[in-house]
Structures are given as C-alpha cells and as structure tokens.
Design a protein around this motif. Sequence first.
Motif, PDB file in Angstrom:
ATOM      1  N   ALA A  15       0.740  -1.140   0.125  1.00  0.00           N
ATOM      2  CA  ALA A  15      -0.044  -0.066  -0.107  1.00  0.00           C
ATOM      3  C   ALA A  15       0.797   1.397   0.036  1.00  0.00           C
ATOM      4  N   GLY A  16       1.886   1.194   0.783  1.00  0.00           N
ATOM      5  CA  GLY A  16       2.822   2.119   0.788  1.00  0.00           C
ATOM      6  C   GLY A  16       2.608   3.358   1.656  1.00  0.00           C
ATOM      7  N   ALA A  17       3.654   4.081   2.279  1.00  0.00           N
ATOM      8  CA  ALA A  17       3.629   5.136   3.247  1.00  0.00           C
ATOM      9  C   ALA A  17       4.815   6.087   3.094  1.00  0.00           C
ATOM     10  N   ILE A  18       4.528   7.320   3.812  1.00  0.00           N
ATOM     11  CA  ILE A  18       5.909   8.185   3.871  1.00  0.00           C
ATOM     12  C   ILE A  18       5.864   8.366   5.305  1.00  0.00           C
ATOM     13  N   GLN A  19       7.444   8.802   5.623  1.00  0.00           N
ATOM     14  CA  GLN A  19       7.862   9.229   7.093  1.00  0.00           C
ATOM     15  C   GLN A  19       8.400  10.442   6.730  1.00  0.00           C
ATOM     16  N   VAL A  20       8.004  11.445   7.787  1.00  0.00           N
ATOM     17  CA  VAL A  20       8.546  12.745   7.714  1.00  0.00           C
ATOM     18  C   VAL A  20       9.388  12.977   9.065  1.00  0.00           C
ATOM     19  N   LEU A  21      10.778  13.244   8.647  1.00  0.00           N
ATOM     20  CA  LEU A  21      11.551  13.436   9.951  1.00  0.00           C
ATOM     21  C   LEU A  21      11.656  15.123   9.971  1.00  0.00           C
TER      22      LEU A  21
ATOM     23  N   ALA B 115      11.652  13.075  16.876  1.00  0.00           N
ATOM     24  CA  ALA B 115      10.755  13.759  17.628  1.00  0.00           C
ATOM     25  C   ALA B 115       9.542  14.302  16.614  1.00  0.00           C
ATOM     26  N   ARG B 116       8.581  14.036  16.908  1.00  0.00           N
ATOM     27  CA  ARG B 116       7.172  14.485  16.094  1.00  0.00           C
ATOM     28  C   ARG B 116       7.187  14.100  14.723  1.00  0.00           C
ATOM     29  N   SER B 117       7.755  13.043  14.697  1.00  0.00           N
ATOM     30  CA  SER B 117       7.843  12.438  13.436  1.00  0.00           C
ATOM     31  C   SER B 117       6.452  12.128  12.990  1.00  0.00           C
ATOM     32  N   VAL B 118       6.187  12.176  11.593  1.00  0.00           N
ATOM     33  CA  VAL B 118       4.729  12.163  10.918  1.00  0.00           C
ATOM     34  C   VAL B 118       4.824  11.065  10.047  1.00  0.00           C
ATOM     35  N   ILE B 119       3.800   9.881  10.092  1.00  0.00           N
ATOM     36  CA  ILE B 119       3.619   9.011   9.077  1.00  0.00           C
ATOM     37  C   ILE B 119       2.442   9.280   8.258  1.00  0.00           C
ATOM     38  N   LEU B 120       2.511   8.996   6.984  1.00  0.00           N
ATOM     39  CA  LEU B 120       1.527   9.657   6.013  1.00  0.00           C
ATOM     40  C   LEU B 120       1.097   8.155   5.262  1.00  0.00           C
TER      41      LEU B 120
END
Length: 516
Positions: free
Chosen positions: A228-234, A244-249
């Motif tokens: 399905a896939g995803a993105i992680q923002v550091l 810290a406060r990392s976001v998963i999309l």
Amino acid sequence: MNRWFYTGLLLAGFLVPGGQVAAQLQAAGAQLWHQASPNLGLTPAVNRRFGHALSTGDYNCDGLDDAAISMPGSIFGGPDGGRVLVLYAADNGGGLSTTNRQIWSQSSPGVAGVETGSDDFGDALASGDFDNDGCDDLAIGVHFDNIEGFLNAGAVNVLYGSAAGGLTADDDDYWHQGPSSAGGALEAQDRFGSALAAGDFNGDGFDDLAIGIPGEDIGSGAAQVENAGAIQVLFGRGSGLSTARSVILRRGTNLSGSPVTDEFIGGVLAAGNANASFGDELIIGIPNFSISATLDNAGAIIIVSDVDGAVLDQTITQASTGIPGVAEADDRFGAALALGDFDGNGFAEVAVGVPGEGVGVIAGAGAINIIDITASNHTIWTQDDLPPEQAEVVDSFGSALATADFNGDGIDDLAIGASGENLGISVNNAGLVHVIQGSAAAGLTSVGRQIWSLPFDPANSGSLFGSALAAGRINSGAADLIIGAPNNSVSVNRGGSATVLYSPRDELFADGFEAP
C-alpha cells in the motif's frame, strides 16, 4: 583545476521576437562526466548507472551549489552496493571541479550500514539544510538495504555539510524502520528510502525530510494490504534530523481513503510552497493509482499541506474537474514531479509528468500537466507543442522534471526529460531534454524554448538521456542544469554519464574549452 568537456552536444535553439536568442543554457562550456573522466579516481565498470539520480546543494557554504551524482548499479559478482560522487563548484566560477571530489558508499569511513551487492546506495538523493547551519546536507536512499536480517527493508544515510570541507560522515545519520532507528515495524521488502524530498514542512527554518516507503504493508492477517505504501517525515533541528514529532502518512492515517494493494505510495515525492498554508507542501506521486477498473495505473497526485498539523490532503487525477488531458490506463500521471513558480506570483505550480500519456493514437508519447493550485489555471504540454519535435510512440515525455530560473529573469523555467526519444532511425531510446521558459504574463511559454540531445552513434542506443535532471547555481548568476544518462555507454556498457549545461552568465570561454 580539472574539468572534462564534451563538445558533441546538440542544441536546437529558437529565436524570440526581434531575432535575439534568449539568455538561457549554452552548449559552450558544457561538461560531460562519466566513470572514465580524468581525476575522478573511478575504475569504469559496466552497469554502474552513473547519473541515475542527481541532486544539488551548497555542501560547503561557499554560496555555490555542488553536485551529487549517484552510481547505484552494482559490479556483477562483487560486494559493491553503489556509490555517490560529489563534485564541488570551483570558487572562481569555473563550474564543477574534481578538486576535493568525494566518493561515498557504505564502505566509506564513518558511513553507517553494511555494504552488500545490489543495495542500490544512491538510488534516490535529496539535499536540504536539516540543521540550519547554512550548509546543505545530503540524504542518500538505499532502498534495497538489508536491515537486521530483513531483506530489502531499506535505509537512508544522511551526510551533513560543513564549511571546513563540505560533506562529512562525522555525524552520519542512518535511518531505517524499527525501534533502533526511525520507529515503526521493520519488515522485508518495504524499500524505505525509495524516494526522498526535502522541504520546510513546519515553517521553522529547518529543512525536513520526507522518506518514501512504497513497499509498506498495512494491516495484518487476512486484512493485510500489501504494498500500500507510506511516507515518514523527519523534522530538522539544530542537531540534524530527528524522530521527535515524526509524522507518518498513509491511507487512513493522515491521508484520505483506505489502503489499496500495490498502490506503492511513497515511490515519487516532491516539496515546495504551492499555496498559502503554513510551511511547504508535500506532493506525492502515485503513478500506480487506478481511477477505475478500466483505468488501471492512470495515476494521481496527492497534495499535502500542514504536514505537522491538521494535515490537509487533496487528490488530483486527469479525471478531476478542470484538469486538462484524458485519463487513460497506464498514463502513470505522477511518475515525475517538480515545483516551480512559472508565473511569478509567489506560489509554485506543480509540474506532473505523465510519461505514459497517449497523444491521439500515439501510445506512450507522454505529457506534462501544470497544476496551479492558487489560480486553477491548469495546462497540459506534449511534444506536439514544441516543434520541430513531435509526439511519437514511447517517447516518455515527462519522465523527469527540474525547475529553476535558467535565463535569469526572476521567474522559474522547466526542464523536461523525454528519455525514450529516438534519434534518427537507428538510435533508439537515446533521449532528449526540452527547456521551456516561465513568464509573468502567461506562465510557461514555448517562446525561447530549447531542445538538448547527445548525438551518439547507434552503439549508444538506450542511453536514456534526460531520465534524471537537477538544477542549481553552480556558478554565480542564472541556474545551471545537470542531465543524467544512466545507460550511456560512453566509457563502458551502461556505465552512464551526466552532462552539465551552464547559463550564459557563467560562460568563461567562448570556444567552450579549458585545459584539464
């Protein structure tokens, strides 16, 4: 200073009204880099794919952009997992130089990870100032890296820039999934690091890094949705990137919709300021997106605003209201992305590559959609709009994109790769690059357009010139353009090459030569 020039570049130039050639990229002074270029210290090897990925950034804080050129291809039968070459801009405005050049791999001192064959170190690159020290840093995707026994789990190495000597491994970051690094579940075939995009998503002055994980499975057991896939923002901070406060999309978590098998979200990423929302936008290309059962792989993009806040997302396809073009199966809308302010209004438009677009009955000719979020002034370009070139079968126009102000007028221009273009009747998939200019009055225009190609003999069919593009101010003045041809056999079979075109303000030698 050591420079390696190539003078066989072919330019088809066009005159602007009044008969004057627009100030823009020049053949004079162009450089061709490849494995056998003098003083690089490389032993040419087949299938290296030199020029597969490109990035520019000011890694040594001297005010000039430097260039990172990947060689992700492995030497057959050996442990080599890929290399990244970094060339620094000469301080006298003389272009890229071998002085202080660097070659990075997971075998380099201080670089984390265990190098193994077929890691594809450098398959993706992105530059940004993650610690806000004035020097750009380099993120390197290693999407086939094996982590703690998980095959092809993927990783990202980050090298930080410094005024002392450019990129250094002293504080090398090594990010991958799992509790010992970026968090989340460590799984085989996730391909963490397949795509990278740097942008200031939270508007705090530090660049942040979006990392694509296109092989991510969502759910478990009978409910598991594969690929399905995803993105992680550091997010960046004074010490560099942090979880810290990392976001998963992913679908169902910060992205609308439900997970879809084999959608591979995170395979194509870009970032820029596309609207009035706080911080940069993240643009996600989903070329595998199926609009319906009969429009498989038609493609889509997701525009994500307020990445670290409420997270607003908007999905656009060629079937969306006001978007020009006809959605068709295998168009792969979103296979390439770039953002640029082509009309000078202060907000970037989104250039979307549609390399599988059919033009009339011509399959795979390719197209570019320009998505104007703030004014809804959307447009579409094909090679039929850029004579003397015309749409042809599998030209893949739009396979790569780069934006910058190449002519120094203060408005962004667009470079477009057509990596499948044939030259003549016998040089197949040689590739070419179009450059079209932005204008305050009309946005992108064909006035002053340029077409670039490398006129090789038939033995170099399949060079794929234009399958990777990057832009930066390597010399002072207007922007310069780097063009990858990863299958070019200029030194060895599929060894690859990268061509650098300089803007006319940077031209130092009228004959285009300088002694190495």
